[in-house]
Design a protein around this motif. Structure first.
Motif, PDB file in Angstrom:
ATOM      1  N   ALA A   1      44.491  81.736 -63.670  1.00 54.04           N
ATOM      2  CA  ALA A   1      43.306  80.948 -64.018  1.00 54.04           C
ATOM      3  C   ALA A   1      42.493  81.632 -65.112  1.00 54.04           C
ATOM      4  O   ALA A   1      42.480  82.864 -65.219  1.00 54.04           O
ATOM      5  CB  ALA A   1      42.431  80.739 -62.782  1.00 54.04           C
ATOM      6  N   ALA A   2      41.805  80.825 -65.927  1.00 54.76           N
ATOM      7  CA  ALA A   2      40.852  81.364 -66.896  1.00 54.76           C
ATOM      8  C   ALA A   2      39.538  81.652 -66.188  1.00 54.76           C
ATOM      9  O   ALA A   2      39.123  80.905 -65.299  1.00 54.76           O
ATOM     10  CB  ALA A   2      40.631  80.356 -68.019  1.00 54.76           C
ATOM     11  N   HIS A   3      38.887  82.732 -66.585  1.00 55.51           N
ATOM     12  CA  HIS A   3      37.665  83.160 -65.908  1.00 55.51           C
ATOM     13  C   HIS A   3      36.447  83.000 -66.807  1.00 55.51           C
ATOM     14  O   HIS A   3      36.559  83.013 -68.039  1.00 55.51           O
ATOM     15  CB  HIS A   3      37.799  84.617 -65.460  1.00 55.51           C
ATOM     16  CG  HIS A   3      38.902  84.808 -64.468  1.00 55.51           C
ATOM     17  ND1 HIS A   3      38.782  84.449 -63.150  1.00 55.51           N
ATOM     18  CD2 HIS A   3      40.164  85.273 -64.619  1.00 55.51           C
ATOM     19  CE1 HIS A   3      39.904  84.700 -62.522  1.00 55.51           C
ATOM     20  NE2 HIS A   3      40.769  85.197 -63.394  1.00 55.51           N
ATOM     21  N   PRO A   4      35.281  82.834 -66.216  1.00 51.74           N
ATOM     22  CA  PRO A   4      34.066  82.671 -67.011  1.00 51.74           C
ATOM     23  C   PRO A   4      33.780  83.894 -67.879  1.00 51.74           C
ATOM     24  O   PRO A   4      34.211  85.013 -67.580  1.00 51.74           O
ATOM     25  CB  PRO A   4      32.972  82.488 -65.943  1.00 51.74           C
ATOM     26  CG  PRO A   4      33.688  82.004 -64.730  1.00 51.74           C
ATOM     27  CD  PRO A   4      35.025  82.689 -64.768  1.00 51.74           C
ATOM     28  N   HIS A   5      33.017  83.639 -68.929  1.00 52.18           N
ATOM     29  CA  HIS A   5      32.572  84.704 -69.814  1.00 52.18           C
ATOM     30  C   HIS A   5      31.879  85.796 -69.004  1.00 52.18           C
ATOM     31  O   HIS A   5      31.051  85.545 -68.147  1.00 52.18           O
ATOM     32  CB  HIS A   5      31.600  84.142 -70.854  1.00 52.18           C
ATOM     33  CG  HIS A   5      30.948  85.193 -71.699  1.00 52.18           C
ATOM     34  ND1 HIS A   5      31.631  85.877 -72.681  1.00 52.18           N
ATOM     35  CD2 HIS A   5      29.684  85.684 -71.696  1.00 52.18           C
ATOM     36  CE1 HIS A   5      30.806  86.737 -73.256  1.00 52.18           C
ATOM     37  NE2 HIS A   5      29.626  86.638 -72.677  1.00 52.18           N
ATOM     38  N   ASP A   6      32.239  87.041 -69.275  1.00 51.62           N
ATOM     39  CA  ASP A   6      31.682  88.238 -68.645  1.00 51.62           C
ATOM     40  C   ASP A   6      32.162  88.453 -67.216  1.00 51.62           C
ATOM     41  O   ASP A   6      31.644  89.305 -66.504  1.00 51.62           O
ATOM     42  CB  ASP A   6      30.146  88.227 -68.664  1.00 51.62           C
ATOM     43  CG  ASP A   6      29.569  89.634 -68.839  1.00 51.62           C
ATOM     44  OD1 ASP A   6      30.313  90.522 -69.304  1.00 51.62           O
ATOM     45  OD2 ASP A   6      28.399  89.842 -68.503  1.00 51.62           O
TER      46      ASP A   6
ATOM     47  N   THR B   1      38.955  96.899 -70.516  1.00 51.87           N
ATOM     48  CA  THR B   1      39.300  95.513 -70.215  1.00 51.87           C
ATOM     49  C   THR B   1      38.712  94.616 -71.282  1.00 51.87           C
ATOM     50  O   THR B   1      37.723  94.950 -71.929  1.00 51.87           O
ATOM     51  CB  THR B   1      38.759  95.102 -68.843  1.00 51.87           C
ATOM     52  OG1 THR B   1      37.349  95.330 -68.820  1.00 51.87           O
ATOM     53  CG2 THR B   1      39.415  95.907 -67.744  1.00 51.87           C
ATOM     54  N   THR B   2      39.338  93.475 -71.471  1.00 53.84           N
ATOM     55  CA  THR B   2      38.882  92.545 -72.500  1.00 53.84           C
ATOM     56  C   THR B   2      38.703  91.182 -71.885  1.00 53.84           C
ATOM     57  O   THR B   2      39.267  90.870 -70.847  1.00 53.84           O
ATOM     58  CB  THR B   2      39.902  92.448 -73.647  1.00 53.84           C
ATOM     59  OG1 THR B   2      41.140  91.993 -73.109  1.00 53.84           O
ATOM     60  CG2 THR B   2      40.087  93.787 -74.328  1.00 53.84           C
ATOM     61  N   GLU B   3      37.936  90.346 -72.552  1.00 54.76           N
ATOM     62  CA  GLU B   3      37.776  88.970 -72.122  1.00 54.76           C
ATOM     63  C   GLU B   3      37.507  88.121 -73.343  1.00 54.76           C
ATOM     64  O   GLU B   3      37.028  88.601 -74.377  1.00 54.76           O
ATOM     65  CB  GLU B   3      36.635  88.829 -71.114  1.00 54.76           C
ATOM     66  CG  GLU B   3      35.289  89.182 -71.682  1.00 54.76           C
ATOM     67  CD  GLU B   3      34.195  89.047 -70.645  1.00 54.76           C
ATOM     68  OE1 GLU B   3      34.058  87.957 -70.090  1.00 54.76           O
ATOM     69  OE2 GLU B   3      33.476  90.018 -70.419  1.00 54.76           O
ATOM     70  N   VAL B   4      37.819  86.854 -73.235  1.00 58.61           N
ATOM     71  CA  VAL B   4      37.629  85.939 -74.347  1.00 58.61           C
ATOM     72  C   VAL B   4      36.144  85.744 -74.594  1.00 58.61           C
ATOM     73  O   VAL B   4      35.384  85.466 -73.667  1.00 58.61           O
ATOM     74  CB  VAL B   4      38.293  84.584 -74.043  1.00 58.61           C
ATOM     75  CG1 VAL B   4      38.012  83.605 -75.152  1.00 58.61           C
ATOM     76  CG2 VAL B   4      39.791  84.786 -73.860  1.00 58.61           C
ATOM     77  N   GLY B   5      35.710  85.921 -75.812  1.00 61.91           N
ATOM     78  CA  GLY B   5      34.341  85.590 -76.165  1.00 61.91           C
ATOM     79  C   GLY B   5      33.361  86.723 -76.059  1.00 61.91           C
ATOM     80  O   GLY B   5      32.172  86.537 -76.274  1.00 61.91           O
ATOM     81  N   GLY B   6      33.789  87.938 -75.710  1.00 67.03           N
ATOM     82  CA  GLY B   6      32.805  89.004 -75.641  1.00 67.03           C
ATOM     83  C   GLY B   6      33.400  90.271 -75.096  1.00 67.03           C
ATOM     84  O   GLY B   6      34.527  90.321 -74.634  1.00 67.03           O
ATOM     85  N   ASP B   7      32.602  91.367 -75.172  1.00 63.88           N
ATOM     86  CA  ASP B   7      33.016  92.640 -74.598  1.00 63.88           C
ATOM     87  C   ASP B   7      32.227  92.876 -73.333  1.00 63.88           C
ATOM     88  O   ASP B   7      31.641  91.988 -72.755  1.00 63.88           O
ATOM     89  CB  ASP B   7      32.826  93.771 -75.615  1.00 63.88           C
ATOM     90  CG  ASP B   7      31.390  93.852 -76.119  1.00 63.88           C
ATOM     91  OD1 ASP B   7      30.495  93.336 -75.407  1.00 63.88           O
ATOM     92  OD2 ASP B   7      31.168  94.422 -77.197  1.00 63.88           O
ATOM     93  N   HIS B   8      32.193  94.135 -72.883  1.00 62.27           N
ATOM     94  CA  HIS B   8      31.492  94.451 -71.650  1.00 62.27           C
ATOM     95  C   HIS B   8      29.986  94.461 -71.812  1.00 62.27           C
ATOM     96  O   HIS B   8      29.258  94.659 -70.856  1.00 62.27           O
ATOM     97  CB  HIS B   8      31.933  95.829 -71.133  1.00 62.27           C
ATOM     98  CG  HIS B   8      33.209  95.758 -70.367  1.00 62.27           C
ATOM     99  ND1 HIS B   8      33.450  94.804 -69.415  1.00 62.27           N
ATOM    100  CD2 HIS B   8      34.328  96.536 -70.417  1.00 62.27           C
ATOM    101  CE1 HIS B   8      34.646  94.993 -68.897  1.00 62.27           C
ATOM    102  NE2 HIS B   8      35.196  96.018 -69.487  1.00 62.27           N
TER     103      HIS B   8
END
Length: 368
Positions: A301-306, A11-18
Motif C-alpha cells: 500500500a501507498a502511505h501518507p506523506h510523512d 528512509t525515504t518517502e514520496v514528497g518529502g524527507d524526514h
C-alpha cells in the motif's frame, strides 16, 4: 543491540524527507512543532505502538538475504526503525494472494508460519514471538518487539475446525473472516457461527476488516471476546469498502471491539492530518477504547506523506497532541486497547475450555 539506531538506514518517502533541521545549532533550530514531537517521543517511550497489521513476512519471502537487526532498506520495517518509531508489538499478517482455497491455502499458510518462525529465530535480539498479553510485557521488558501471529485468511480452514486448532497450536492469534462460503455478503452461516465459538474457546481473535456489513454485525454480537478490524477507517470520511460506517463503529465500540485505523493513502488519505481525522472520527463515534493503529507497512500500500515507514509514528502522535488528545487517550490508542483485547481473549479462552469441548462440526452438518 543498544547502538543499532545509530547505524539505521536512511528512509525515504514520496514528497518529502524526514523534516530534520539542517541548522547545526539545536537551540536555535527547534520550533514549537519540534517540542510537540519531543512530547510524542516521550509518551511513546512509556506507551509504545501496537501495530495491528504488518505485511513483512510476505515481503521478506521475496528477498534473497536480509538482516532486520542491522537494518533493511528493501522493506518498510526493521528493528532500528521500529525502535525509532517506538513500535512494541507487531501483528504479522499471514494473508495470501487472492484465489487460494482449500489445500493450497492451508499449505501456503503453513509455509508462511514456517517463514515467520525462521525470521524470529534468526533475529533474537530484536524480535520475540508471543502468544499472550503477558508475554508482550515480558518482551518489552527485555527490549524486544513482540510479534503476534495473524491475521491469517479463513480460506486456510476450509471447513475444518481441527485445522483452526492446529494453526492456533502453531501460534496463530487472529483470523480474518472473509473469502469463505460461511462468512459472506449474507453474513455468517450456522457453521460460521460455530467457527466464532471455537475461536473464542481457543483465544483466536476475529478480524472483520473487509468482511460484509452483515458479517461484521453478527460476529460482533455473537463473539464473547472483543473483535478486531485490523485495517478499517471511517467510511463517513472515505468510502472505501474496508472502512466501517458509523452504525457499525458504534456497535463495535459498544461490544468492546477495536477498530485499527490503517496508515494508507487509499483508506485514510494522503496526509498525516487525514489519518488524524479518521482517528478523531472513530474516537467520537465508538469511543477512545475502540481505536487503534495499523501501520499496514510492507503490504504494497501507498502511505501518507510523512508516514513512509515504521519509524514515523511519533509524527502522527504529535499531530494528535496538537489536536488535544490527552495522554490517557493516546496511551489507549497506542498500547492499552490492544492489551485489553488480548487479555480478554486469554481470560475467556481459559473459562470456555472448562465449559466446552473442542468442536468437530462440519459445514455439511450445519449448513447442508
Amino acid at each position: 543491540m543498544a547502538d543499532l539506531q545509530d547505524d539505521r538506514p536512511a528512509t525515504t518517502e514520496v514528497g518529502g524527507d524526514h523534516g530534520l533541521p539542517d541548522d547545526p545549532f539545536p537551540e536555535e533550530a527547534y520550533a514549537p512543532a519540534d517540542e510537540t514531537l519531543r512530547r510524542a517521543h516521550s509518551l511513546l517511550a512509556d506507551h509504545p505502538v501496537a501495530d495491528g497489521y504488518s505485511g513483512l513476512p510476505w515481503a521478506l519471502r521475496h528477498l534473497p538475504w536480509y538482516d532486520l537487526e542491522l537494518g533493511e532498506l528493501a522493506v518498510d520495517t526493521d528493528v532500528p526503525r521500529m525502535r525509532e518509531g517506538h513500535v512494541g508489538v507487531l501483528f504479522w499478517s499471514l494473508h495470501l494472494p487472492e484465489g487460494l482455497a482449500g489445500d493450497r491455502a492451508l499449505g501456503a499458510t503453513l509455509e508462511q508460519l514456517d517463514l515467520v518462525h525462521s525470521v524470529i529465530d534468526s533475529h533474537p535480539e530484536g524480535l520475540r514471538l508471543v502468544r499472550t498479553a503477558g508475554q508482550i510485557i515480558d518482551a518489552r521488558n527485555c527490549g524486544r518487539a513482540a510479534v503476534v501471529l495473524g491475521p491469517a485468511g479463513a480460506p486456510a480452514l476450509d471447513d475444518s475446525l481441527g485445522i483452526l486448532r492446529v494453526l492456533h497450536a502453531l501460534g496463530l492469534r487472529v483470523l480474518t473472516l472473509t473469502g469463505t462460503a460461511w462468512a459472506s455478503d449474507a453474513g455468517l452461516t450456522r457453521f460460521g457461527e460455530e467457527v466464532i465459538r471455537e475461536m473464542n474457546r481457543l483465544g483466536v481473535l476475529a478480524d472483520l476488516s473487509g468482511a460484509s456489513d452483515a458479517t461484521v454485525g453478527r460476529a460482533t454480537a455473537l463473539s464473547k471476546t472483543p473483535v478486531l478490524c485490523t485495517r478499517s477507517a471511517a467510511r463517513a470520511l472515505r468510502p472505501h469498502p474496508a472502512n466501517l460506517p458509523d452504525d457499525l463503529l458504534a456497535e463495535l465500540g459498544a461490544a468492546g471491539g477495536l477498530c485499527m485505523v490503517p496508515l494508507t493513502a487509499e483508506q485514510t488519505g494522503p496526509t498525516v492530518r487525514d489519518v488524524a481525522d479518521h482517528l478523531d472520527h472513530v474516537r467520537a463515534v465508538a469511543g477512545p477504547e475502540c481505536v487503534g493503529l495499523s501501520g499496514t507497512y510492507d503490504s504494497g500500500a501507498a502511505h501518507p506523506h510523512d508516514l513512509a515507514d515504521a519509524s514515523r509514528y511519533p509524527h502522527l502522535i504529535a499531530e494528535l497532541l496538537r489536536r488535544g488528545w490527552s495522554e490517557s487517550e493516546l496511551s489507549l490508542l497506542t498500547w492499552g486497547n490492544v492489551q485489553r483485547v488480548l487479555r480478554s481473549a486469554d481470560f475467556m479462552a481459559r473459562a470456555a475450555q472448562h465449559r466446552r469441548e473442542p468442536s468437530n462440526a462440519r459445514i455439511a452438518e450445519l449448513d447442508g
